[in-house]
Structure formats: C-alpha cells, structure tokens
Design a protein around this motif. Sequence first.
Motif, PDB file in Angstrom:
ATOM      1  N   LYS A 191       0.823  -1.208   0.000  1.00 14.74           N
ATOM      2  CA  LYS A 191       0.000   0.000   0.000  1.00 14.74           C
ATOM      3  C   LYS A 191       0.859   1.260   0.000  1.00 14.74           C
ATOM      4  O   LYS A 191       0.563   2.227  -0.701  1.00 14.74           O
ATOM      5  CB  LYS A 191      -0.921  -0.003   1.213  1.00 14.74           C
ATOM      6  CG  LYS A 191      -1.998  -1.082   1.168  1.00 14.74           C
ATOM      7  CD  LYS A 191      -2.891  -1.000   2.393  1.00 14.74           C
ATOM      8  CE  LYS A 191      -3.977  -2.090   2.337  1.00 14.74           C
ATOM      9  NZ  LYS A 191      -4.862  -2.044   3.539  1.00 14.74           N
ATOM     10  N   MET A 192       1.916   1.266   0.780  1.00 13.08           N
ATOM     11  CA  MET A 192       2.746   2.454   0.866  1.00 13.08           C
ATOM     12  C   MET A 192       3.538   2.666  -0.416  1.00 13.08           C
ATOM     13  O   MET A 192       3.742   3.804  -0.854  1.00 13.08           O
ATOM     14  CB  MET A 192       3.693   2.353   2.069  1.00 13.08           C
ATOM     15  CG  MET A 192       2.972   2.279   3.413  1.00 13.08           C
ATOM     16  SD  MET A 192       1.794   3.628   3.699  1.00 13.08           S
ATOM     17  CE  MET A 192       2.894   5.021   3.796  1.00 13.08           C
ATOM     18  N   VAL A 193       3.998   1.569  -1.049  1.00 14.69           N
ATOM     19  CA  VAL A 193       4.710   1.708  -2.319  1.00 14.69           C
ATOM     20  C   VAL A 193       3.771   2.236  -3.399  1.00 14.69           C
ATOM     21  O   VAL A 193       4.141   3.062  -4.228  1.00 14.69           O
ATOM     22  CB  VAL A 193       5.322   0.355  -2.741  1.00 14.69           C
ATOM     23  CG1 VAL A 193       5.986   0.472  -4.109  1.00 14.69           C
ATOM     24  CG2 VAL A 193       6.337  -0.112  -1.695  1.00 14.69           C
ATOM     25  N   GLU A 194       2.537   1.762  -3.368  1.00 10.26           N
ATOM     26  CA  GLU A 194       1.546   2.263  -4.314  1.00 10.26           C
ATOM     27  C   GLU A 194       1.304   3.756  -4.089  1.00 10.26           C
ATOM     28  O   GLU A 194       1.186   4.538  -5.047  1.00 10.26           O
ATOM     29  CB  GLU A 194       0.238   1.490  -4.149  1.00 10.26           C
ATOM     30  CG  GLU A 194      -0.886   1.937  -5.065  1.00 10.26           C
ATOM     31  CD  GLU A 194      -0.587   1.718  -6.537  1.00 10.26           C
ATOM     32  OE1 GLU A 194      -1.159   2.441  -7.368  1.00 10.26           O
ATOM     33  OE2 GLU A 194       0.234   0.826  -6.854  1.00 10.26           O
ATOM     34  N   ALA A 195       1.245   4.158  -2.826  1.00  8.57           N
ATOM     35  CA  ALA A 195       1.081   5.577  -2.533  1.00  8.57           C
ATOM     36  C   ALA A 195       2.281   6.381  -3.010  1.00  8.57           C
ATOM     37  O   ALA A 195       2.135   7.509  -3.499  1.00  8.57           O
ATOM     38  CB  ALA A 195       0.889   5.769  -1.025  1.00  8.57           C
ATOM     39  N   ALA A 196       3.488   5.795  -2.924  1.00 12.55           N
ATOM     40  CA  ALA A 196       4.682   6.487  -3.390  1.00 12.55           C
ATOM     41  C   ALA A 196       4.643   6.710  -4.887  1.00 12.55           C
ATOM     42  O   ALA A 196       5.035   7.761  -5.398  1.00 12.55           O
ATOM     43  CB  ALA A 196       5.926   5.689  -2.990  1.00 12.55           C
ATOM     44  N   ALA A 249       4.825  10.320  -7.098  1.00 10.39           N
ATOM     45  CA  ALA A 249       5.664  10.601  -8.261  1.00 10.39           C
ATOM     46  C   ALA A 249       4.819  11.010  -9.463  1.00 10.39           C
ATOM     47  O   ALA A 249       5.177  11.910 -10.229  1.00 10.39           O
ATOM     48  CB  ALA A 249       6.513   9.371  -8.587  1.00 10.39           C
ATOM     49  N   GLN A 250       3.682  10.325  -9.648  1.00  8.66           N
ATOM     50  CA  GLN A 250       2.785  10.662 -10.746  1.00  8.66           C
ATOM     51  C   GLN A 250       2.239  12.077 -10.600  1.00  8.66           C
ATOM     52  O   GLN A 250       2.115  12.817 -11.583  1.00  8.66           O
ATOM     53  CB  GLN A 250       1.646   9.646 -10.789  1.00  8.66           C
ATOM     54  CG  GLN A 250       0.689   9.814 -11.961  1.00  8.66           C
ATOM     55  CD  GLN A 250      -0.431   8.797 -11.918  1.00  8.66           C
ATOM     56  OE1 GLN A 250      -0.841   8.367 -10.844  1.00  8.66           O
ATOM     57  NE2 GLN A 250      -0.912   8.399 -13.085  1.00  8.66           N
ATOM     58  N   ARG A 251       1.915  12.467  -9.388  1.00  3.80           N
ATOM     59  CA  ARG A 251       1.348  13.804  -9.136  1.00  3.80           C
ATOM     60  C   ARG A 251       2.314  14.901  -9.564  1.00  3.80           C
ATOM     61  O   ARG A 251       1.899  15.951 -10.061  1.00  3.80           O
ATOM     62  CB  ARG A 251       1.011  13.936  -7.667  1.00  3.80           C
ATOM     63  CG  ARG A 251       0.485  15.303  -7.259  1.00  3.80           C
ATOM     64  CD  ARG A 251       0.238  15.364  -5.773  1.00  3.80           C
ATOM     65  NE  ARG A 251      -0.205  16.685  -5.348  1.00  3.80           N
ATOM     66  CZ  ARG A 251      -0.409  17.030  -4.088  1.00  3.80           C
ATOM     67  NH1 ARG A 251      -0.207  16.116  -3.124  1.00  3.80           N
ATOM     68  NH2 ARG A 251      -0.816  18.251  -3.785  1.00  3.80           N
ATOM     69  N   TYR A 252       3.605  14.683  -9.396  1.00  2.47           N
ATOM     70  CA  TYR A 252       4.603  15.699  -9.736  1.00  2.47           C
ATOM     71  C   TYR A 252       5.243  15.434 -11.109  1.00  2.47           C
ATOM     72  O   TYR A 252       6.290  16.012 -11.424  1.00  2.47           O
ATOM     73  CB  TYR A 252       5.703  15.745  -8.653  1.00  2.47           C
ATOM     74  CG  TYR A 252       5.216  16.340  -7.348  1.00  2.47           C
ATOM     75  CD1 TYR A 252       5.164  17.720  -7.169  1.00  2.47           C
ATOM     76  CD2 TYR A 252       4.800  15.510  -6.309  1.00  2.47           C
ATOM     77  CE1 TYR A 252       4.709  18.257  -5.973  1.00  2.47           C
ATOM     78  CE2 TYR A 252       4.354  16.050  -5.110  1.00  2.47           C
ATOM     79  CZ  TYR A 252       4.301  17.424  -4.954  1.00  2.47           C
ATOM     80  OH  TYR A 252       3.857  17.966  -3.760  1.00  2.47           O
ATOM     81  N   ASP A 253       4.592  14.557 -11.921  1.00  2.42           N
ATOM     82  CA  ASP A 253       5.050  14.281 -13.286  1.00  2.42           C
ATOM     83  C   ASP A 253       6.482  13.763 -13.310  1.00  2.42           C
ATOM     84  O   ASP A 253       7.285  14.127 -14.176  1.00  2.42           O
ATOM     85  CB  ASP A 253       4.954  15.550 -14.147  1.00  2.42           C
ATOM     86  CG  ASP A 253       3.513  16.014 -14.313  1.00  2.42           C
ATOM     87  OD1 ASP A 253       2.622  15.147 -14.335  1.00  2.42           O
ATOM     88  OD2 ASP A 253       3.286  17.240 -14.383  1.00  2.42           O
ATOM     89  N   ARG A 254       6.814  12.900 -12.337  1.00  2.00           N
ATOM     90  CA  ARG A 254       8.143  12.272 -12.337  1.00  2.00           C
ATOM     91  C   ARG A 254       7.974  10.858 -12.876  1.00  2.00           C
ATOM     92  O   ARG A 254       7.923   9.882 -12.140  1.00  2.00           O
ATOM     93  CB  ARG A 254       8.716  12.255 -10.909  1.00  2.00           C
ATOM     94  CG  ARG A 254       8.811  13.626 -10.257  1.00  2.00           C
ATOM     95  CD  ARG A 254       9.849  14.505 -10.952  1.00  2.00           C
ATOM     96  NE  ARG A 254       9.961  15.804 -10.303  1.00  2.00           N
ATOM     97  CZ  ARG A 254       9.638  16.946 -10.874  1.00  2.00           C
ATOM     98  NH1 ARG A 254       9.157  16.938 -12.123  1.00  2.00           N
ATOM     99  NH2 ARG A 254       9.780  18.087 -10.233  1.00  2.00           N
ATOM    100  N   SER A 255       7.846  10.760 -14.202  1.00  3.27           N
ATOM    101  CA  SER A 255       7.512   9.490 -14.849  1.00  3.27           C
ATOM    102  C   SER A 255       8.611   8.446 -14.684  1.00  3.27           C
ATOM    103  O   SER A 255       8.330   7.256 -14.489  1.00  3.27           O
ATOM    104  CB  SER A 255       7.220   9.715 -16.339  1.00  3.27           C
ATOM    105  OG  SER A 255       8.331  10.342 -16.971  1.00  3.27           O
ATOM    106  N   ILE A 256       9.856   8.881 -14.790  1.00  4.53           N
ATOM    107  CA  ILE A 256      10.958   7.919 -14.652  1.00  4.53           C
ATOM    108  C   ILE A 256      10.977   7.346 -13.232  1.00  4.53           C
ATOM    109  O   ILE A 256      11.125   6.125 -13.039  1.00  4.53           O
ATOM    110  CB  ILE A 256      12.302   8.603 -14.969  1.00  4.53           C
ATOM    111  CG1 ILE A 256      12.322   9.072 -16.433  1.00  4.53           C
ATOM    112  CG2 ILE A 256      13.460   7.655 -14.682  1.00  4.53           C
ATOM    113  CD1 ILE A 256      13.570   9.821 -16.830  1.00  4.53           C
TER     114      ILE A 256
END
Length: 800
Positions: free
Chosen positions: A762-767, A771-778
């Motif tokens: 769950k926490m990794v999914e939240a992480a 990253a997605q929220r800040y457009d850090r795709s890599i």
Amino acid sequence: MTSEAVRPRGRPAHTPGTTILTYTPDGKRVITAGSDSAIRIYTVGQDGEPVTVDEGVEGHFGIAATARIFFVKNDSFIMGAEDGTVWQYNLQGGTMENLLVRCALPVRDIAISNDGEWVAVASDELTVKIVNVEDMTKVKYLREQTKGAKHVTFDPSGRYATVSCTDGLLYVYSLVSDDPELVRKLDGVIRGLEAEDEATARAVWHPDGMAFASAQATRDISVFSISDWSPQKPFSGGHNGDITALSWSPNGALLASAGADGQVLLWETKTQNILRRYDFANVINLAWHPTANLLSFTTSDGELFIYEGFVPREYRPLLEKNLESAPLLLGGPLVETSGNGRLPILNNLKQGVVNKKRLGTPDSLDDILGPLPSDDGFIDDDDGAGYAEDVNEYGKRTNDHLGDLVGHDIKRPVSFWSPKTHAPFQPGSTSWKGNRRYLCLNFTGFVWTVDQETHHTVTVEFYDVELHRNFHFTDPYRYDKACLTIALSDSYIVVLTTKDYVRVYTLYGTPYRIYRQKTPAITCAAWRDYVLTVGNGPVGGSGSTTMTYSIDNVKRDEVCQNEDIVAIPAGSELRTVFFSDNGDPCVYDSDGVLLVLQHWRSPGQARWVPLLDTKLLDRLATGRKEETYWPVAVAQNKFHCIILKGGEKDPYFPRPLLSEFEFKIPVSTQPPKDTNDDNEESRHDNSRFEEAFVRETLFLSLHQDLVSSTNATSSQRAELAQKELGIDKLLLQMLAVECREGEERGMKALELVKMMKDRSGKMVEAASKVAQRYDRSILEDKIRDLEEKRIMDIDDDDLA
C-alpha cells in the motif's frame, strides 16, 4: 583622635523610631534622619550642636550622601521617605533641590552607586526603580519581585543590584545592559521580615565586590560568593538576638555587626574571629568613617553615637591595610580547583589586571570594576612565609628563591597530580539554599527538608493529590541522605555506599543482593527489575575520569551492560540520570543535552542518542533569554523540566512549576533561514521531516527492544505496527519534497521508497502516486519495478 578610645555618649537626634545615618564622602559630616521631619548634620570631631534641616519629610527610611563627580564634591545627599518621595538635598543650604522619584507606596530603602550616577529605590511596590541622578527621565526597572522590598544595595562596581524582599527571597540583577536582567533568585540567603522590622535582611557587599554578607535566622552572618552564589564559611557564635545591622570597614578587613542582644561586635574578616564586644542597646544602623578609625551608629531611641577609636590599638594595623579579600573558601578571593592542583586566582587577576602591567590591548573590565586598590603588587606576604619576594614586573614569582640546585643533598619539592573526578550526587536532589533543600524532585512529586537547627522537618507533596496524600514529619536525625545515593523502583530499593557496595533490598527492606561496583560510585537509578549504576572510570586525555555505567537485571541476576562509557564530552558534567516512563535509561548533562540509551538490553550494543539539545530550542533563538533547564523526567514522549532563569542552578522555593518540551534530535545545528523563497521553504520542510524520521526510527527501535525482550501485550504489539506505519508516512512526505525539487533528486527519492517498512504494497503504491502527481515518470516507473520485484520475491518464498 585620642590615643585610647573613650566610650561615646549618645546624642539625641530624633524622636524614637527608625533612625538612619550616613557619612559624606569626605568623612567630614554625619547626616541623620528619623521618624520626625528633621534632618541633622553633625560635624565629625566636634561636639557642638548639629545643623538642622527643617525641610525634610516625616518618616525617613533611606538616606545616602552622594556627589555628582566621583565624590569630588560633597555638596548633596538623597533621602527617601514614607510618603513615597525621594528628594535630592543641597548640603550647604539644607534645601530640597530635586524630586527624583515618587512612589505610590512608602519608600523603604535607597542605595547610591559608587560613581554617584544612579539611585535605587526600594518601596512597598513590587518594582524597584533605578533612576539617573542627573537625568531623572532615565530609569531602569527591577520587576521580578512578587513582594515588597525591604532593602536594595549596589555592589562596589555597580554591575549588580540586590533586592531583599519581605518574603525572604533575595533577587540579584545584572546592570551591565540598559535592561537589567535577573541573575539569581536566592532562597534561604535572607530572612523573611516585615518592612517595619528592626532586624536586617540587607545584602551587604564586601568592598572587593567578590561577596556579600547577610544575617541569618540562626544569628550567624553568612557570606555568599559571586562566583557561583554559593554560601561560604559564616561568621558564627556572635549574637544572641536578631542581627539589626552589618557594615564592612572601608578596606574590608573588619566587619561590624549589631544585634537585638544589645551588642555591637567587631570581627576580623580573615579569621572570622570576634575581636571585641561593645554593649550598646537598640542599635539599628552602622556606618564606618571613610578613612578614620571611627564608627557611627544610630538606635531606635533616636540617638546617634560617634565612636572615635572604635578599633582597639592592637588591631588598628588591620584597619590600615590595603583592600582585604572577602572571606571565601580556601582563604582566597577566588580559588579554582582542577585535577592538576589548586591555584588561587587573586582578585586583580579576576579583573584582568596583573599588578600594573598589561599584556596586549587594554581590558574593558577596568571600566566596570575599576583599577587596583593599591600599587603594592598583588601578592600579599601576610603570613611571613616569604613567597612575596622575588616577584617580577608581571606579578609572577621568579626562580631566584630556588637557590643552587647543584648537588645531591638538595630536596626538591614534589608535586602530586590527581585526576579530576565527578562528585557523587543524588538524582532529583538539590544543594542547600539557606536552610532548605529538595531531597527528591521527579514526575511523581517532590520532597524537601528544612533545617530547624535541632532537627529537620521533611515535607512530601505529590502532583496527583487524588492518588496520593501529602504529608510531613519531623526528622530528629537531620538526614541529608542516607548514603551516597539511593534509587527506588516499584520492585527494589538500591543503595550505593562509600565502599562502593551496591546493596539491593526489597520494598519492605529485606536484603536481596549485594555486590561491589568496579568503579568509584557516582549515582544510580532504578526501574522495575533494572538498576543503572554510574562510576568514575579510567582517566581520559583531559585529565578527568571518564564516567562508566552498568545495567543489571536484579531479578534474573543478569548483566545487560558492563562498565560501558557514558557519552558525556570532556569538560561537561552529568546533571542527572533516570529511566523514562517507557523504561529507557536517560542522562542529562551540563551542556543541556538529553540522551537516551538505545539497545541497552543487548550486551555490547548500547549507544547514547541525543533526544534534545536545549541550547537549540526556538525560544533561545533570539539570544535575549538567559535560562537553563533542570531535568525532571522523560515521560509521554516529552522532556519535563523546571526553567531556571538568570543563572540559577537549582529549582526555587516554594513549589516550582514544570515545563515540557517536545523532543528534537539535533540532526543539524544549522536550521534554514526563514525567508519567503520557495526553495528555502522546501528545505525547511525537508529538514523538519528528516528530524522526525530519525526520531521516530529511534522510538521504533526502543519499542522493538521492549517487545522482543518482554512478554509484550497485544496493545504493545499493535503500537509497534503503528510506529512502522508512522515512519512510512514520514518517508512519503520526504518523497514529496524530493519530487518538488526536480528530476535530479530521483535517486534520493527512490532510496526513500526502499526504506519503507510496509510489506503489503500500500505504501509503495502511494509512493508511485506521489511521483505521478509531480510528473516524475521515470521515478514512477522505477517505483513500480520495485513493487513487481517485491511480489516476485514473495512468490518465490511461497514456492520454497
């Protein structure tokens, strides 16, 4: 002056009541005032009628002669009265010149600084005013008193002012800055007296400025050093009644005291012996002549005595000496004790002066403390030992006294070096403050004892009065403490003795175990079945012993830690040791750092971790507060303490208030600047999250040790899971900060995800969502790769 002293006759000066006096700076006149409105001016050496000033105000309580330019002119004096006014009078014409101060309540005392620039006014008001004589619009305020003041005094340098309050507390203020600061609030130094009482509570400064004297309820005269405001050897065995007045001779070599027993005593300062007793009744004020062998005093009958030849002929050389040192411990003005021996630090060295020579630039302390009182050199060969001979121009002794060292028959002096050790102490106890001290002060309550001369009275009070009942009892044995130090838990009583025995008793006094500690004992603490003992260990490079500790489980007869080092830096001292409410050992040092012992149940694995550095508290950031903290407990994940202001060392009386501070591990001593810059704000958030992460990780480790080594309850195990979840949430917040910083921080962001303890995904999914929220795709792709690898590892484990 006559060759032999003749007992003086009393001169009727005023109506019966409080009668005060002072000399003019040149010593030519004595000025008196009393409960009537008249002011008398007597000429020293003449028996004629005094000059009477009828412009006075009825009910004078304070008088001082002053001059405007360093006592060169003797043209005015200042007087305070019961109507609340303080007037400056012209001496020649006897007229009122200036109204300096007006108080709403009666003035009780005034004092003039030695330079004649400031007058301090004590009244029944709570605030003491210090007014500039030349410009009455310049006023300093001493505001910390909670009761009216009976006396006020300046030290000779004008650096300090002391206020004696009617509640028995003495307040010491620093006057170095424009805004006076409270240095000490001393309890037990003076008596609690009503403003009208004839007994004195005045702090009378020694002329060298290194100490002051005060009268005690025991009828002794105590001396207190300004080095640490500690009591020195008292003048004892003098009076059989309340002491009403004290006065040092101008050179400090003699002390005069008056008492309600009808005695005026002459003391030698150095030996503290009584040289002569004089029978004079009802004396309430004393004043030495500035230069001559003459003492004047007034009585409650309104009489003035001018005693010429007061000091007997055989003791007059004492009065002719240069400035004598205050009677401090070990016989010198200041003595510094170190592991390398004891070196007397003379008064002029304290002032930054070496004889009349200086090295380097001028010392600004001269402007504050003034020059040396004489140019005779600072070594006084007063015992004839000859050590003042062969002194060089810097006040240092040369090697000329050693003589010829050739040959085998010369006996050379041998110096013995001994390491500096930490003195034993009782956690939660304080030193004596006058006639009382705290025997125990912790999160449960406090115990204090009062010395009643023939016995002690002990009072026990609790914070939770619903759970415990307060009580007190008489202690006929006048216990300070039973042994070097005692510890009490809910399982055992532990006592350390002078022979370094550790004696363990059950709660009902049955001896349970005894063993000898390997190092000389300092202190101990107990919690349930565990005992922590601290001792002086091996000598370190600084010449001081290192402190070692051991932790034993008494019930299981197991050693958890054996003679490990207490992590106190060189030059610092251990202030206290105790267990937290969770059962973890804690120490607090003189640098204001609180430490907790991690992994202490595992032999050889323990280490001290700082929970809080009080010098880095936000409340001290401006540098305007001068305060330290007396440790009480670590409980409810907070540091509970007593705030000590103005250089105080111990908690005050009556009951002190507890304060609490959140833990803040000193991850960094350089906090970000407070600006509106977005990047600066981001760094501030990151610093805050990093400190919280380190702190919560420590608490998780302590709790893991508790759960793994005890029969943990279900709630304790649930708390363990909550702590792990809380750390992961902190890592998520830190991840968000890194994502805001940009792609170049991707490696640190990925590291934070790897540190997460959650295994459910769950926490990794939240992480990945962060990253997605800040457009850090890599970064998002790498986080998902981590999650896939985690699932594959779980499947492999299941197949195995």
